[in-house]
Write an enzyme that holds these catalytic residues in place. Sequence first.
Site, PDB file in Angstrom:
ATOM      1  N   SER A 272      -9.663   2.480   2.967  1.00 39.09           N
ATOM      2  CA  SER A 272      -8.731   3.170   2.096  1.00 39.09           C
ATOM      3  C   SER A 272      -7.800   2.242   1.320  1.00 39.09           C
ATOM      4  CB  SER A 272      -7.895   4.127   2.932  1.00 39.09           C
ATOM      5  OG  SER A 272      -7.062   3.416   3.838  1.00 39.09           O
TER       6      SER A 272
ATOM      7  N   LYS B 157       0.850  -1.180   0.000  1.00 37.31           N
ATOM      8  CA  LYS B 157       0.000   0.000   0.000  1.00 37.31           C
ATOM      9  C   LYS B 157       0.889   1.235   0.000  1.00 37.31           C
ATOM     10  CE  LYS B 157      -3.829   2.179   2.601  1.00 37.31           C
ATOM     11  NZ  LYS B 157      -4.694   2.087   3.798  1.00 37.31           N
TER      12      LYS B 157
ATOM     13  N   SER C 248      -9.974   0.226   7.237  1.00 34.54           N
ATOM     14  CA  SER C 248      -9.382   0.340   5.905  1.00 34.54           C
ATOM     15  C   SER C 248      -8.769  -0.943   5.361  1.00 34.54           C
ATOM     16  CB  SER C 248      -8.323   1.444   5.896  1.00 34.54           C
ATOM     17  OG  SER C 248      -8.939   2.702   5.843  1.00 34.54           O
TER      18      SER C 248
END
Lengths: 477, 488
Positions: free
Chosen positions: B155, B80, B179
């Site tokens: 997210s 990420k 997330s």
Amino acid sequence: MLWETVIGLETHAQLSTHSKIFSGVSTKFGAEPNTQASVIDFALPGVLPVLNRGAVERAIRLGLAVGGKINRRSIFARKNYFYPDLPKGYQISQYEIPVVEGGGLTIRVGDVEKFIRLTRAHLEEDAGKSLHEDFAGMSGIDLNRAGTPLLEIVSEPDMRSSAEAVAYARSLHTLVQWIGICDGNMQEGSFRCDANVSVRPLGSDRLGTRCEIKNLNSFRFLERAIEFEVRRQIGLIEDGGRVVQETRLYDPDRDETRSMRSKEDAQDYRYFPDPDLLPLEIADDWVEATRQAMPELPAAMRERFVTDYALAPYDAAALTGGRDIADFFEAMVRHLPTEPKLCANWLMGEVSARVNRDQIGLGAAPVSAQALAGLLARIADGTLSGKMAKEVFDAMWEGGESADALIEQRGLRQISDGGAIEVMVDEVLAANPKSVAEFRSGKDKAFNALVGRVMKAARGKANPAQVNEVLKRKLDA
Amino acid sequence: MIGDALHRSTIADLSRLLSAREVSAVELAHLYLNRIDAHRDLNAFLDVRPEVTLAQAAAADARLACGDATPLTGIPVAHKDIFVTRDFASTAGSRMLAGYMSPFDAAVVENLGAAGMVTLGKLNCDEFAMGSSNENSAYGNVLNPWDKSAVPGGSSGGSSAAVAARIAPVATATDTGGSIREPAAFTGITGTKPTYGRPSRWGMIAFASSLDTAGLMTGSAEDAALVLNAMVGFDARDSTSIDRPPEDYTRSLAQPLNGMRIGVPGEFFGAGLAADVESAIRTALDTYRGLGATLVDISLPNAELGIPVYYVVAPAECSSNLSRFDGVRYGHRAKNYSDLTDMIKKSRAEGLGPEPKRRILIGAYVLSHGYYDAYYIKAQQVRRLIADEFREAFRLCDVIAGPVTTSVAFGFGEKAADPVSMYMSDLYTIPGSLAGIPSMSIPCGFGAHQRPVGLQLMANYFDEARMLNAAHQYQLATDWHRLVPPGF
């Protein structure tokens, strides 16, 4: 109307750790810009702070030295504001619960002692530096200083004159160096004071509106800034005006304070506990171990000098004005235990004068405490007069030889042989009948003239006390 | 040998193939790089540098050849974009950090690299991890591989889409309020958030420091356990890292569930829960009963306060954490400005997107003088109550099960205009984040529009192994986690 001045000081002492408070980078002063800053000091994305225990230990030492309370649990908070040399956009400080609370310092102005209470002392990090002069149309940022550990020491508004404020600042300055937590270098900004100053009608117990004065990087500026500010505030009120709470900057060139920002402009720092740092827990063992390792403090030493060495309080205070002078004195007395007063006089007189003249620290003095004690021993045993000793001391300062060696080399040994002095006195009396007659007719001054002639005949080496005694005996006969 | 379905293999399978030298790390790297390229329309990746990936793969093959390999050596992983990396740009999905190259790797990246994993690149995410649909990325939407008209969650939307599409066998992710779990649920994969303080936050671009937790997107619970073994560990650079000995998260995977008490919080089955999701969750609970577990009704009465608490605490921390992005030392700097203050204002105005700005404003407000006690202090008190409720609940049960989200993945734009309804997406995930307990999402069926449904499992502090055991046993009994979106 009579006015009373009320002063409280906030002092930032840069702690003498080798590395920064949250990044482990060196704190050495004077490196090339941005060479002593790590990814943490630059606040790059993803970095985190780790507390330097050395900074905490120094805070504990201060807490012990001022008799304050060492909080077993204190909290680091973020003080949020934007400034180009504040890399994270917040300063890590302590807000609601500081590491040290309370305690105080005894100061002395003239013969009067006074206890100044401390509010608190808290740990925080320094910001970097903005360099506006060196780049045309631009500003430079140097983050070498960012993250340097500071202990902010806040006093209660207990001082009533600039002299008291200076005495407090000096006393604190001595103390932080004494306990080895700060090098005290004011030029390099290691010890900086801000003063909160207000005035009120004498006898009033309500505090007046205060102004905070910044940029006080010497004791002289502290004194002058307070004096200017007090005059300014009194003048303002007496002219029907009103003091506005604000931050003012002292300008040493113009010897005045100028408004920097008013309370209305004061920022909301939005303090909150730093989620990157756990609460600072200080175990009792840690405090105890630190207590054991503490040196004797100046106040205790001052008292000991008065009782053990029969020194005047003023002298004892002067000799405990710094760890270096106190250590020097104690070393001298170790080598010459019978003459503490003589040691004190020479250290505060001859030695201090030369150290000041040569602008060196006592540690760099070319004459050691032991060598000086050796010289003073020759005064004590009558080998040297005070005047001769000064001559020898000059030579020791220049050349570094021992007092005894110089006495031998220069034949400076004082004439203390009673017979030789009798002969010289007889010769002088015989050669100066006029002075003898004057003395006998009541002119005391003639006695000094006769002493002078004997000393001249002895080329200064006669023991002055003996000369006096023999001369007196013979004239009275 | 490289079969057609190699990309659908579990990490355990890939590991066996690598150690048997039936496939090389370089071959695997090529396979996934090709898949990334073929599915660029998903917009899951923000930075791919094949030369970096292939060099790491060659190094992994060298380790495999000389017997210096770990079970993860040669397995590809994608990170990420919240984790900073030396070899790939690290943007946090923000224009502020466009092209930013970090001089160091995040601890999680370091740990997985040290185990020999091969980095495929950096994954899209909501800007500074703020969002529930990945629509807040400055670099565009990520498509849900199950239905390209649906969001992949956020997210960690790039991470979820990449693993769901099998263009990466595993991806790192971060979870602040959901997330990891919400995007995992929306894309039918396994998303795991360990106990706060177990993985290091060093090198994670901070959003809300007291909540941010690194975790994983994988195809299965077993894969999560394998990678977690290498990913977590004490790190002296993170003062909130917990100093506990390493453990083997696979150790109890095989344990039968007989006697396991699964707590079912009534509050997670209220009016807000969509019927399709509820039905899938109830079926999953029945499966657990069938596996020998006992279902226990529990209550988390303050859990519903999670959202207001979270939207005080997280913005407060973010308003401070994002202050470093001032254009002074790195990142976006405005072209025209009148003075230093103006430079900072304009750089932030241009560099930060609307959602970070909204949260900075909320955060600055709740921390401001006169409001701090009413908002921040009160929120922290309620946060403690919620944590205490979990502690109480875990006296009655070993694992808590319930929905991850109120609905299946929604469509692009459906909630973008209404921040509060977007914030409500995290209703069931936020309480676990506030408490800091481990939690995960595993696929348990499909709802409306054939979009996946996730089952949330939560366990007590440091009880990841038991949570993974419950997940693995479910996955042995079901096939949901094996299903791959059509065309992938």
